[in-house]
Design an enzyme around this catalytic site. Structure first.
Site, mmCIF file in Angstrom:
data_model
loop_
_atom_site.group_PDB
_atom_site.id
_atom_site.type_symbol
_atom_site.label_atom_id
_atom_site.label_comp_id
_atom_site.label_asym_id
_atom_site.label_seq_id
_atom_site.Cartn_x
_atom_site.Cartn_y
_atom_site.Cartn_z
ATOM 1 N N GLY A 1 1.968 -0.905 2.472
ATOM 2 C CA GLY A 1 0.925 -0.761 3.480
ATOM 3 C C GLY A 1 1.117 -1.679 4.673
ATOM 4 N N ASP B 1 0.940 -4.921 4.847
ATOM 5 C CA ASP B 1 1.784 -6.066 4.495
ATOM 6 C C ASP B 1 3.264 -5.720 4.647
ATOM 7 O OD1 ASP B 1 2.308 -8.673 3.601
ATOM 8 O OD2 ASP B 1 2.082 -8.159 1.494
ATOM 9 N N THR C 1 -8.823 -2.268 1.838
ATOM 10 C CA THR C 1 -9.184 -0.856 1.663
ATOM 11 C C THR C 1 -8.007 0.040 1.290
ATOM 12 O OG1 THR C 1 -8.982 -0.448 4.050
ATOM 13 C CG2 THR C 1 -11.178 -1.003 3.194
#
Length: 190
Positions: free
Chosen positions: A40, A42, A125
């Site tokens: 994601g 990161d 999320t």
């Protein structure tokens, strides 16, 4: 199309986009506790920013949920990366408090470093499973409350990766602003 509001001398902007393309003094990374990169946001930040970010993260050790640490931004168009660790929903106790703390810690670091601009993703999320509506409320309340006080920040941007996240944040911001007497933006309640 960006959604902007003014809060005292600052601007809060919601946009749909890719956080690694942002030009800001600091970009917030949705990091994991080990600070070793991942998927994601990161993974995208580590990939676009280059190996220097991971090298600095390794010198820092770990970061507990609800907190954040600072590194340089490598190849990104920012001075700093603020690696914020949000809670894993359904795993950590008091997830709302931890999520609020992750945002607030980043805002406090922005003040410490006297930054004028910061870009946030929607923390927790993705892989951490935090419900988007609840996370948007916590993020926006925390940011709005911070901006009601004297701040070095002139621009706070929430960079939402997809249309659904963008629409949820716009809707929640409008709801918060339309009901200030019931739920003031500067309220710490979640």
């Amino acid at each position: 199309m960006p959604h902007r509001i003014r809060v005292r001398g600052s601007t809060l902007t919601l946009i749909q986009g890719n956080i690694v393309e942002m030009h800001a003094d600091a970009i917030v990374n949705a990091a994991n506790e080990a600070l070793v990169g991942g998927g994601g946001v990161d993974g995208a930040i580590h990939e676009a920013g280059g190996p220097r970010i991971l090298e600095e993260c390794r010198t820092l050790g770990a970061c507990r949920p609800g907190s954040a640490v600072v590194t340089t931004a490598g190849n990104l168009a920012a001075q700093y990366i603020l690696h914020a660790v949000g809670p894993a929903y359904g795993y950590h106790e008091l997830p709302a408090d931890l999520l609020r703390s992750a945002y607030q810690t980043c805002l406090d670091l922005a003040e410490q470093y006297q930054l004028a601009s910061i870009a946030f993703p929607s923390l927790s999320t993705g892989a951490f499973g935090y419900p988007l509506n609840e996370a948007a409320t916590i993020a926006l309340r925390t940011i709005l409350a911070h901006l009601t006080h004297p701040t070095s920040l002139k621009q706070v941007t929430m960079v939402l990766f997809d249309r659904t996240a963008y629409q949820v944040h716009v809707r929640e911001l409008e709801r918060l602003l339309s009901r200030p007497e019931a739920e003031p933006p500067n309220s710490p309640a979640g």
